[in-house]
Design a protein around this motif. Structure first.
Motif, PDB file in Angstrom:
ATOM      1  N   VAL A 328       0.752  -1.334   0.044  1.00 35.52           N
ATOM      2  CA  VAL A 328       0.030   0.015  -0.092  1.00 35.52           C
ATOM      3  C   VAL A 328       0.840   1.198  -0.025  1.00 35.52           C
ATOM      4  O   VAL A 328       1.825   1.251   0.959  1.00 35.52           O
ATOM      5  CB  VAL A 328      -0.900   0.254   1.138  1.00 35.52           C
ATOM      6  N   THR A 329       0.564   2.168  -1.017  1.00 38.50           N
ATOM      7  CA  THR A 329       1.576   3.181  -1.093  1.00 38.50           C
ATOM      8  C   THR A 329       0.759   4.506  -1.271  1.00 38.50           C
ATOM      9  O   THR A 329      -0.395   4.687  -1.322  1.00 38.50           O
ATOM     10  CB  THR A 329       2.312   2.927  -2.618  1.00 38.50           C
ATOM     11  N   GLY A 330       1.720   5.528  -0.766  1.00 36.31           N
ATOM     12  CA  GLY A 330       1.083   7.081  -0.751  1.00 36.31           C
ATOM     13  C   GLY A 330       1.766   7.885   0.097  1.00 36.31           C
ATOM     14  O   GLY A 330       2.588   7.392   0.829  1.00 36.31           O
ATOM     15  N   PRO A 331       1.729   9.266   0.116  1.00 35.09           N
ATOM     16  CA  PRO A 331       2.367  10.103   0.983  1.00 35.09           C
ATOM     17  C   PRO A 331       1.953   9.994   2.413  1.00 35.09           C
ATOM     18  O   PRO A 331       1.032   9.197   2.901  1.00 35.09           O
ATOM     19  CB  PRO A 331       2.275  11.427   0.483  1.00 35.09           C
ATOM     20  N   THR A 332       2.679  10.530   3.169  1.00 34.63           N
ATOM     21  CA  THR A 332       2.432  10.391   4.679  1.00 34.63           C
ATOM     22  C   THR A 332       0.946  11.173   4.965  1.00 34.63           C
ATOM     23  O   THR A 332       0.581  12.211   4.421  1.00 34.63           O
ATOM     24  CB  THR A 332       3.344  11.376   5.476  1.00 34.63           C
ATOM     25  N   GLY A 333       0.085  10.551   5.669  1.00 35.90           N
ATOM     26  CA  GLY A 333      -1.135  11.146   5.887  1.00 35.90           C
ATOM     27  C   GLY A 333      -2.177  10.445   5.126  1.00 35.90           C
ATOM     28  O   GLY A 333      -3.399  11.076   5.145  1.00 35.90           O
ATOM     29  N   SER A 334      -1.707   9.396   4.171  1.00 39.14           N
ATOM     30  CA  SER A 334      -2.709   9.226   2.980  1.00 39.14           C
ATOM     31  C   SER A 334      -3.596   7.962   3.504  1.00 39.14           C
ATOM     32  O   SER A 334      -4.399   7.179   2.637  1.00 39.14           O
ATOM     33  CB  SER A 334      -2.222   9.097   1.648  1.00 39.14           C
ATOM     34  N   GLY A 335      -3.466   7.559   4.788  1.00 37.77           N
ATOM     35  CA  GLY A 335      -4.408   6.306   5.404  1.00 37.77           C
ATOM     36  C   GLY A 335      -3.689   4.784   5.061  1.00 37.77           C
ATOM     37  O   GLY A 335      -4.317   4.104   5.134  1.00 37.77           O
ATOM     38  N   LYS A 336      -2.596   4.955   4.772  1.00 40.17           N
ATOM     39  CA  LYS A 336      -1.781   3.630   4.355  1.00 40.17           C
ATOM     40  C   LYS A 336      -1.852   2.655   5.528  1.00 40.17           C
ATOM     41  O   LYS A 336      -2.344   1.578   5.339  1.00 40.17           O
ATOM     42  CB  LYS A 336      -0.360   3.544   4.002  1.00 40.17           C
ATOM     43  N   THR A 337      -1.431   3.091   6.786  1.00 40.67           N
ATOM     44  CA  THR A 337      -1.534   2.155   7.884  1.00 40.67           C
ATOM     45  C   THR A 337      -2.857   1.477   8.121  1.00 40.67           C
ATOM     46  O   THR A 337      -3.152   0.508   8.458  1.00 40.67           O
ATOM     47  CB  THR A 337      -0.996   2.975   9.087  1.00 40.67           C
ATOM     48  N   THR A 338      -4.025   2.751   8.258  1.00 39.82           N
ATOM     49  CA  THR A 338      -5.198   2.151   8.201  1.00 39.82           C
ATOM     50  C   THR A 338      -5.834   1.125   7.473  1.00 39.82           C
ATOM     51  O   THR A 338      -6.442  -0.056   7.807  1.00 39.82           O
ATOM     52  CB  THR A 338      -6.303   3.518   8.327  1.00 39.82           C
ATOM     53  N   SER A 339      -5.465   1.295   6.097  1.00 36.32           N
ATOM     54  CA  SER A 339      -5.811   0.151   4.927  1.00 36.32           C
ATOM     55  C   SER A 339      -5.199  -1.327   5.622  1.00 36.32           C
ATOM     56  O   SER A 339      -5.772  -2.074   5.252  1.00 36.32           O
ATOM     57  CB  SER A 339      -5.487   0.666   3.707  1.00 36.32           C
ATOM     58  N   LEU A 340      -3.873  -1.024   6.030  1.00 40.67           N
ATOM     59  CA  LEU A 340      -3.327  -2.372   6.339  1.00 40.67           C
ATOM     60  C   LEU A 340      -3.744  -2.953   7.440  1.00 40.67           C
ATOM     61  O   LEU A 340      -3.951  -4.262   7.298  1.00 40.67           O
ATOM     62  CB  LEU A 340      -1.708  -1.979   6.555  1.00 40.67           C
ATOM     63  N   TYR A 341      -4.177  -2.242   8.451  1.00 35.75           N
ATOM     64  CA  TYR A 341      -4.812  -2.778   9.508  1.00 35.75           C
ATOM     65  C   TYR A 341      -6.062  -3.428   9.221  1.00 35.75           C
ATOM     66  O   TYR A 341      -6.594  -4.605   9.709  1.00 35.75           O
ATOM     67  CB  TYR A 341      -5.158  -1.782  10.550  1.00 35.75           C
ATOM     68  N   THR A 342      -6.923  -2.869   8.130  1.00 34.82           N
ATOM     69  CA  THR A 342      -8.315  -3.253   7.979  1.00 34.82           C
ATOM     70  C   THR A 342      -8.074  -4.596   6.890  1.00 34.82           C
ATOM     71  O   THR A 342      -8.745  -5.316   7.344  1.00 34.82           O
ATOM     72  CB  THR A 342      -8.728  -2.263   6.855  1.00 34.82           C
ATOM     73  N   SER A 343      -6.944  -4.852   6.300  1.00 34.25           N
ATOM     74  CA  SER A 343      -6.566  -5.850   5.561  1.00 34.25           C
ATOM     75  C   SER A 343      -6.385  -6.769   6.499  1.00 34.25           C
ATOM     76  O   SER A 343      -6.860  -7.983   6.388  1.00 34.25           O
ATOM     77  CB  SER A 343      -5.418  -5.638   4.756  1.00 34.25           C
ATOM     78  N   LEU A 344      -5.681  -6.603   7.484  1.00 31.17           N
ATOM     79  CA  LEU A 344      -5.258  -7.785   8.472  1.00 31.17           C
ATOM     80  C   LEU A 344      -6.717  -7.989   9.216  1.00 31.17           C
ATOM     81  O   LEU A 344      -6.657  -9.352   9.696  1.00 31.17           O
ATOM     82  CB  LEU A 344      -4.335  -7.081   9.434  1.00 31.17           C
ATOM     83  N   VAL A 345      -7.230  -7.212   9.810  1.00 28.23           N
ATOM     84  CA  VAL A 345      -8.636  -7.531  10.345  1.00 28.23           C
ATOM     85  C   VAL A 345      -9.338  -8.457   9.512  1.00 28.23           C
ATOM     86  O   VAL A 345     -10.127  -9.416   9.993  1.00 28.23           O
ATOM     87  CB  VAL A 345      -9.530  -6.478  10.809  1.00 28.23           C
ATOM     88  N   ARG A 346      -9.361  -8.157   8.082  1.00 34.97           N
ATOM     89  CA  ARG A 346     -10.346  -9.054   7.169  1.00 34.97           C
ATOM     90  C   ARG A 346      -9.652 -10.455   6.926  1.00 34.97           C
ATOM     91  O   ARG A 346     -10.397 -11.372   6.963  1.00 34.97           O
ATOM     92  CB  ARG A 346     -10.405  -8.394   5.899  1.00 34.97           C
ATOM     93  N   LEU A 347      -8.462 -10.211   7.139  1.00 37.14           N
ATOM     94  CA  LEU A 347      -7.484 -11.929   6.925  1.00 37.14           C
ATOM     95  C   LEU A 347      -7.625 -12.650   8.357  1.00 37.14           C
ATOM     96  O   LEU A 347      -7.197 -13.851   8.199  1.00 37.14           O
ATOM     97  CB  LEU A 347      -6.232 -11.443   6.490  1.00 37.14           C
ATOM     98  N   ASN A 348      -7.586 -12.119   9.431  1.00 36.55           N
ATOM     99  CA  ASN A 348      -7.558 -12.493  10.596  1.00 36.55           C
ATOM    100  C   ASN A 348      -8.457 -13.846  10.850  1.00 36.55           C
ATOM    101  O   ASN A 348      -9.649 -13.555  10.862  1.00 36.55           O
ATOM    102  CB  ASN A 348      -7.679 -11.513  11.933  1.00 36.55           C
ATOM    103  N   SER A 349      -8.032 -15.079  11.231  1.00 33.61           N
ATOM    104  CA  SER A 349      -8.909 -16.166  11.715  1.00 33.61           C
ATOM    105  C   SER A 349      -8.205 -17.025  12.301  1.00 33.61           C
ATOM    106  O   SER A 349      -6.776 -17.071  12.387  1.00 33.61           O
ATOM    107  CB  SER A 349      -9.523 -16.699  10.296  1.00 33.61           C
ATOM    108  N   PRO A 350      -8.859 -17.876  13.336  1.00 38.20           N
ATOM    109  CA  PRO A 350      -8.279 -18.822  14.038  1.00 38.20           C
ATOM    110  C   PRO A 350      -7.089 -19.658  13.370  1.00 38.20           C
ATOM    111  O   PRO A 350      -6.204 -20.170  13.997  1.00 38.20           O
ATOM    112  CB  PRO A 350      -9.452 -19.641  14.728  1.00 38.20           C
ATOM    113  N   ASP A 351      -7.457 -19.857  12.064  1.00 37.46           N
ATOM    114  CA  ASP A 351      -6.355 -20.921  11.298  1.00 37.46           C
ATOM    115  C   ASP A 351      -5.012 -20.064  10.786  1.00 37.46           C
ATOM    116  O   ASP A 351      -4.414 -20.713  10.150  1.00 37.46           O
ATOM    117  CB  ASP A 351      -7.255 -21.553  10.261  1.00 37.46           C
ATOM    118  N   LYS A 352      -5.007 -18.846  11.081  1.00 38.48           N
ATOM    119  CA  LYS A 352      -3.823 -17.949  10.430  1.00 38.48           C
ATOM    120  C   LYS A 352      -3.044 -17.408  11.681  1.00 38.48           C
ATOM    121  O   LYS A 352      -3.713 -16.801  12.513  1.00 38.48           O
ATOM    122  CB  LYS A 352      -4.350 -17.143   9.577  1.00 38.48           C
ATOM    123  N   LYS A 353      -1.823 -17.421  11.660  1.00 35.81           N
ATOM    124  CA  LYS A 353      -1.005 -16.812  12.445  1.00 35.81           C
ATOM    125  C   LYS A 353      -0.516 -15.525  11.859  1.00 35.81           C
ATOM    126  O   LYS A 353       0.256 -15.376  10.887  1.00 35.81           O
ATOM    127  CB  LYS A 353       0.032 -17.583  13.252  1.00 35.81           C
TER     128      LYS A 353
END
Length: 573
Positions: A328-353
């Motif tokens: 995920v790319t973009g300048p500072t303050g473009s919401g990159k980290t929030t998008s990464l966290y959102t992706s992790l929340v979507r991928l998170n499940s008991p069968d994945k570390k």
């Protein structure tokens, strides 16, 4: 016939108040029960507890109280320009009682109150006025700000902080560290800092900037990505305010020559808030930036972030691959980290570390192992990554790829069957590939491991309460080629107006503009040829990529944002 006791009246009032808040959709039954359980332990009234727990906003509570008691609700425009009975009322009493005289007419003295049922405060003001008082309801935060403005702290007796005590720059004398620590611990300074943070949180600010200049101390809030200046504290408090922030963040207040970083955890009106603190020495003193991280306010959901259906479908396809790299790319303050966290929340499940390596950890995610980088002790991105691959993770998130060493380890992790998510600072999706090649990543490894790149920007959303719709000028339609984005015979655009819901700005909240480049075979062939970013971008569009500009124009036509906002954030793309 027996009369109701004050306690019974209060209980009846609170029961009716809770019921009306639920009926108006401002509170749910579970929230009311939670507040009642807390009330049983603390003894506080529901009208105080509900805003403190973050279950009801102060403004909604004030409106509900006014409706229940059939009283007028007042705001900043109703407060006087000069204080009333200043020689008879102490600021301490007004703040503790949350009461303020605001005017006088034939009916009596109009009094703004956060709690109109506070009979002690009302009786005290009745004695001061020597006649009847007319209670009105005010929002506590607005009331506190008015009291501070009208009954400002003045130089006090010996031992109390006053103008002479806090002078620093005028005499050119450095304040003693212990004296500075004492001043920073005095009530007026604590109150100033707390009120600044509270106002920032209530205004939905992402950052608080405290900037010292020769004769002023400027305070600005970044709201929806734009800096706005707010009422600044007196310049004489500059050293004490900075010291107070540093004490709260457990920083060294004696060190003023070097930058420092810290963190503050606190609750504002019952809501847990993290503040990331950065201080830096400037010509006229230390500048402070406080990054506001509202752990409950962040929405880790792609739809809430404003990601369009087309971009979301493409992004999910590359995220659901079992291994490879997604950036995920973009300048500072473009919401990159929030998008990464959102992706992790979507991928998170008991069968994945899932393991993350971050600097810093902005939000704590349940079920995900998060590691804080500490370069001072050698815990760098590269060193942590070498170790965590032995922890058998399925998914690894790297806060940022900053050098070729980190890039190479990320590529090795992807080659060995891991899904790697990370960020990079580039202007667009195609430029990310060129940047990785320039950093020294091997082209044949990139074609094997890179699944795709999402580039994004944030635009301000138009306030849904006041936005205005108008027919677009034919010249503008032609210039921006808007016809290719809609089949409507008449094209309409929207503009900001400004109302009380958006504090007169016309905007409220932000949405993401996003383009997702999927690495297909034609893109791989261009990578092996080391084609420039323009050729890669052109090929990606031919493969079906919708650009950030196109995504923005569709949002402008839908009334989500304005054309000006889209052009502002995509001008460099």
């Amino acid at each position: 016939m027996s009369m109701q006791s004050p306690t019974d009246k209060q209980a009846d009032f609170e029961q009716t108040l809770g019921k009306s808040l639920i009926e108006d959709g401002k509170l749910d039954a579970a929230g009311l029960e939670r507040a009642k359980r807390v009330r049983a332990d603390t003894g506080e009234r529901l009208s105080v507890l509900l805003p403190k727990l973050g279950l009801v906003s102060e403004r909604d509570m004030a409106a509900a109280i006014a409706a229940q008691l059939d009283l007028q609700i007042v705001g900043p425009a109703d407060f006087p320009d000069e204080p009333l009975f200043k020689d008879k009322l102490s600021p301490r009493f007004l703040r503790e009682a949350q009461i303020l005289p605001i005017g006088q007419d034939s009916e009596g003295l109009q009094v703004a109150m956060a709690d109109p049922l506070n009979r002690f405060a009302a009786d005290a003001l009745r004695l001061v006025a020597g006649g009847q008082i007319v209670p009105c309801v005010a929002v506590p935060g607005e009331l506190e700000a008015a009291i501070d403005r009208l009954y400002a702290v003045k130089p006090g007796p010996a031992g109390e902080p006053g103008e002479a005590d806090l002078e620093e720059g005028d005499q050119g004398v450095e304040l003693d560290v212990e004296r500075l620590r004492d001043l920073a611990s005095e009530a007026p300074v604590i109150r100033l800092v707390n009120q600044t943070i509270t106002k920032a949180v209530e205004a939905r600010a992402s950052d608080i900037h405290i900037e010292p200049f020769e004769n002023t101390l400027r305070v600005r809030f970044r709201i929806d990505g734009v800096l706005r200046e707010v009422d600044s504290p007196p310049n004489r408090f500059r050293a004490a305010i900075v010291s107070r922030v540093k004490i709260m963040a457990k920083l060294n207040i004696a060190e003023r020559r070097l930058p420092q970083d810290g963190r503050i955890k606190l609750a504002i009106r019952g809501t847990p808030i993290d503040l990331r603190i950065s201080t830096i020495p400037t010509m006229h003193g230390e500048g402070v930036v406080m990054r506001v991280l509202d752990r409950q306010g962040v929405a880790l959901d792609f739809a809430t972030l404003g990601v369009s259906d087309y971009a979301l479908e493409t992004l999910i396809k590359i995220l659901e691959r079992p291994h490879g790299i997604v950036l995920v790319t973009g300048p500072t303050g473009s919401g990159k980290t929030t998008s990464l966290y959102t992706s992790l929340v979507r991928l998170n499940s008991p069968d994945k570390k899932i393991l993350t390596v971050e600097d810093p950890i902005e939000y704590q995610l349940d079920g995900i192992n998060q590691i804080q980088v500490q370069p001072g002790i050698g815990l760098t991105f590269a060193n942590v990554l070498r170790s965590i691959l032995r922890q058998d993770p399925d998914i690894v998130m790297i806060g940022e790829i900053r050098d070729v060493e980190t890039a190479e380890i990320a590529i090795q992790a992807a080659l060995t069957g891991h899904l790697v998510l990370s960020t990079l600072h580039t202007n667009d999706a195609a430029g990310t590939i060129s940047r990785l090649l320039d950093m020294g990543a091997e082209d044949y490894l990139l074609t094997t491991t890179l699944n795709g790149v999402a580039a994004q920007r944030l635009v301000r959303n138009l306030c849904r309460h006041c936005k205005a719709r108008a027919v677009a000028l034919p010249e503008l339609v032609e210039q921006l080629n808007l016809r290719r984005h809609t089949r409507e015979p008449e094209i309409h655009l929207y503009r900001p107006v400004g109302c009380e819901h958006c504090n007169g700005t016309g905007f409220f909240g932000r949405s993401a503009l996003i383009e997702v480049l999927v690495v297909t075979d034609p893109i791989r062939r261009l990578i092996l040829k080391r084609a420039d970013s323009m050729d890669l971008h052109r090929a990606a569009v031919e493969e079906g990529m919708r650009t950030m500009y196109d995504d923005g124009m569709q949002k402008a036509l839908a009334g989500i944002t304005t054309v000006e906002e889209v052009l502002r954030v995509t001008r460099d793309v």
